[in-house]
Design an enzyme around this catalytic site. Structure first.
Site, short mmCIF file in Angstrom:
data_model
loop_
_atom_site.label_atom_id
_atom_site.label_comp_id
_atom_site.label_asym_id
_atom_site.label_seq_id
_atom_site.Cartn_x
_atom_site.Cartn_y
_atom_site.Cartn_z
N TYR A 275 0.84 -1.20 0.00
CA TYR A 275 0.00 0.00 0.00
C TYR A 275 0.87 1.24 0.00
O TYR A 275 2.07 1.19 0.29
CB TYR A 275 -0.99 0.01 1.18
N CYS A 276 0.24 2.37 -0.36
CA CYS A 276 0.92 3.68 -0.34
C CYS A 276 -0.09 4.70 0.20
O CYS A 276 -0.81 4.42 1.14
CB CYS A 276 1.46 4.02 -1.73
N ARG A 277 -0.17 5.86 -0.43
CA ARG A 277 -1.13 6.86 0.01
C ARG A 277 -2.48 6.65 -0.68
O ARG A 277 -3.52 6.69 -0.05
CB ARG A 277 -0.62 8.28 -0.27
#
Length: 116
Positions: free
Chosen positions: A79-81
């Protein structure tokens, strides 16, 4: 195949609650991680994903504090932002043979909006 490559918020919360096999990789930059992250996640910034997943297992464990995932790790989630960088990370991981890698497409924006 597309649906198999995605993890929803509901699926992720279930994995966090019940799975010992979950390997959750946060590919955001350090300053973003310092402002908050999903519990049990390991920070491997996008720019270092390829290098990290090419490491031998001992070096990976020493650097990140977890065993290096197997190529067929059943619950490898990135995941990231907002889901874009994690998709790039998955492309790199798949090139290296991590065929089961999945993307929490809602990423931290979704998580933080639901978890407060």
């Amino acid at each position: 195949m597309e649906n198999q490559a995605v993890v929803t918020y509901e699926e992720l919360t279930a994995l966090l609650a019940k799975s010992k096999d979950l390997i959750l990789i946060d590919v955001r930059e350090k300053d973003e991680v310092d402002r908050g992250c999903i519990p049990r996640s390991v920070h491997i910034a996008l720019g270092t994903v390829e290098e990290a997943f090419k490491m031998d297992p001992e070096d990976f464990q020493a650097r990140y504090g977890i065993p290096k995932p197997a190529l067929d790790a059943p619950e490898l989630v990135f995941y990231c932002r907002s889901g874009k960088r994690s998709a790039q990370a998955i492309s790199k991981a798949r090139e290296l043979g991590y065929v089961t890698a999945r993307n929490y497409t809602g990423s931290y924006l979704d998580w933080s909006s639901r978890e407060g």
